[in-house]
Write a protein that holds these residues in place. Sequence first.
Motif, mmCIF file in Angstrom:
data_model
loop_
_atom_site.group_PDB
_atom_site.id
_atom_site.type_symbol
_atom_site.label_atom_id
_atom_site.label_comp_id
_atom_site.label_asym_id
_atom_site.label_seq_id
_atom_site.Cartn_x
_atom_site.Cartn_y
_atom_site.Cartn_z
ATOM 1 N N UNK A 35 5.813 6.956 -8.466
ATOM 2 C CA UNK A 35 5.462 7.823 -9.587
ATOM 3 C C UNK A 35 5.935 7.253 -10.915
ATOM 4 N N UNK A 36 6.537 6.074 -10.880
ATOM 5 C CA UNK A 36 7.101 5.482 -12.089
ATOM 6 C C UNK A 36 6.070 4.720 -12.909
ATOM 7 N N UNK A 37 4.991 4.295 -12.271
ATOM 8 C CA UNK A 37 3.979 3.500 -12.949
ATOM 9 C C UNK A 37 4.173 2.005 -12.792
ATOM 10 N N UNK A 38 5.242 1.602 -12.118
ATOM 11 C CA UNK A 38 5.488 0.163 -11.955
ATOM 12 C C UNK A 38 4.479 -0.468 -10.996
ATOM 13 N N UNK A 39 4.047 0.314 -9.987
ATOM 14 C CA UNK A 39 3.014 -0.173 -9.075
ATOM 15 C C UNK A 39 1.643 0.184 -9.637
ATOM 16 N N UNK A 40 0.773 -0.822 -9.742
ATOM 17 C CA UNK A 40 -0.588 -0.570 -10.176
ATOM 18 C C UNK A 40 -1.431 -0.095 -9.009
ATOM 19 N N UNK A 41 -2.103 1.025 -9.181
ATOM 20 C CA UNK A 41 -2.916 1.582 -8.095
ATOM 21 C C UNK A 41 -4.193 0.774 -7.915
ATOM 22 N N UNK A 42 -4.600 0.584 -6.658
ATOM 23 C CA UNK A 42 -5.847 -0.100 -6.350
ATOM 24 C C UNK A 42 -6.671 0.751 -5.394
ATOM 25 N N UNK A 43 -7.998 0.744 -5.538
ATOM 26 C CA UNK A 43 -8.835 1.340 -4.487
ATOM 27 C C UNK A 43 -8.564 0.633 -3.169
ATOM 28 N N UNK A 87 11.821 -0.024 -3.741
ATOM 29 C CA UNK A 87 11.584 -0.962 -2.648
ATOM 30 C C UNK A 87 12.317 -2.277 -2.779
ATOM 31 N N UNK A 88 13.073 -2.452 -3.853
ATOM 32 C CA UNK A 88 13.785 -3.706 -4.054
ATOM 33 C C UNK A 88 15.114 -3.750 -3.327
ATOM 34 N N UNK A 89 15.562 -4.950 -2.979
ATOM 35 C CA UNK A 89 16.845 -5.149 -2.318
ATOM 36 C C UNK A 89 17.353 -6.543 -2.644
ATOM 37 N N UNK A 90 18.507 -6.630 -3.298
ATOM 38 C CA UNK A 90 19.071 -7.930 -3.655
ATOM 39 C C UNK A 90 19.351 -8.769 -2.412
ATOM 40 N N UNK A 115 0.831 -1.198 0.000
ATOM 41 C CA UNK A 115 0.000 0.000 0.000
ATOM 42 C C UNK A 115 0.870 1.253 0.000
ATOM 43 N N UNK A 116 1.874 1.279 0.857
ATOM 44 C CA UNK A 116 2.764 2.440 0.938
ATOM 45 C C UNK A 116 3.420 2.723 -0.407
ATOM 46 N N UNK A 117 3.883 1.675 -1.069
ATOM 47 C CA UNK A 117 4.593 1.883 -2.333
ATOM 48 C C UNK A 117 3.643 2.214 -3.471
ATOM 49 N N UNK A 118 2.421 1.717 -3.438
ATOM 50 C CA UNK A 118 1.429 2.146 -4.420
ATOM 51 C C UNK A 118 1.175 3.638 -4.296
ATOM 52 N N UNK A 119 1.220 4.156 -3.069
ATOM 53 C CA UNK A 119 0.933 5.574 -2.838
ATOM 54 C C UNK A 119 2.084 6.479 -3.255
ATOM 55 N N UNK A 120 3.324 6.056 -3.039
ATOM 56 C CA UNK A 120 4.455 6.948 -3.292
ATOM 57 C C UNK A 120 5.077 6.763 -4.680
#
Length: 200
Positions: free
Chosen positions: A90-98, A156-159, A83-88
């Motif tokens: 701006x790249x479009x990689x996260x799909x927004x959900x209600x 948010x990724x980390x190897x 949820x946090x990453x969907x909100x922040x």
Amino acid sequence: MIVRSYPLGSLQTNCYLAIDDKTNKAAIIDPGAQANYLINEIEALGIQIDVILLTHCHFDHNGAVVELKDKYNVEVYINKAEEEYMEIDSSGIFGKLPKFYKYINEGQEIKVGNLTFKTIFTPGHTKGGTCYLVEDNVFTGDTLFNGSIGRTDFLGGSYNELINSIESKLMILDNDINVYPGHGPKSTIFHERMKNPFLV
């Protein structure tokens, strides 16, 4: 248990129907695209959708969620970090959900007919990366692939976190567990333990 796989959308993301063949109840895992196609498949199979489970919230894994939620009126589960990453993002990689989803906790069990899906948190590809273990199958999203692992260069990724998640959460599973990844062909824990170049 029956598992049906549907590579959907421009990135050929695997959406899965995990079906309890005793009750005809099913979970949808990562419906990323082509909602109408999935609905037609579900209707043709004559199954009852009980829940939508998301391994993470990149657009290619959640793109058909809204339509399917509207159609079947079922719960949608994600890790709160998504949820946090969907909100922040701006790249479009996260799909927004209600905000109609529910949060899942480590080890939480979700019942679908006679099936029990156990939640396994595996951050690394995303902060809220989640796998689902049911019977002798684990649905790994973009955490673990056949012969590879998920990308870690997105927000948010980390190897290091991803490798730790795989080694501490997935490689402890039995060798004969089937691995159903977010992209590409299925595998087994044994195959990945022995052959995955990121883990050997």
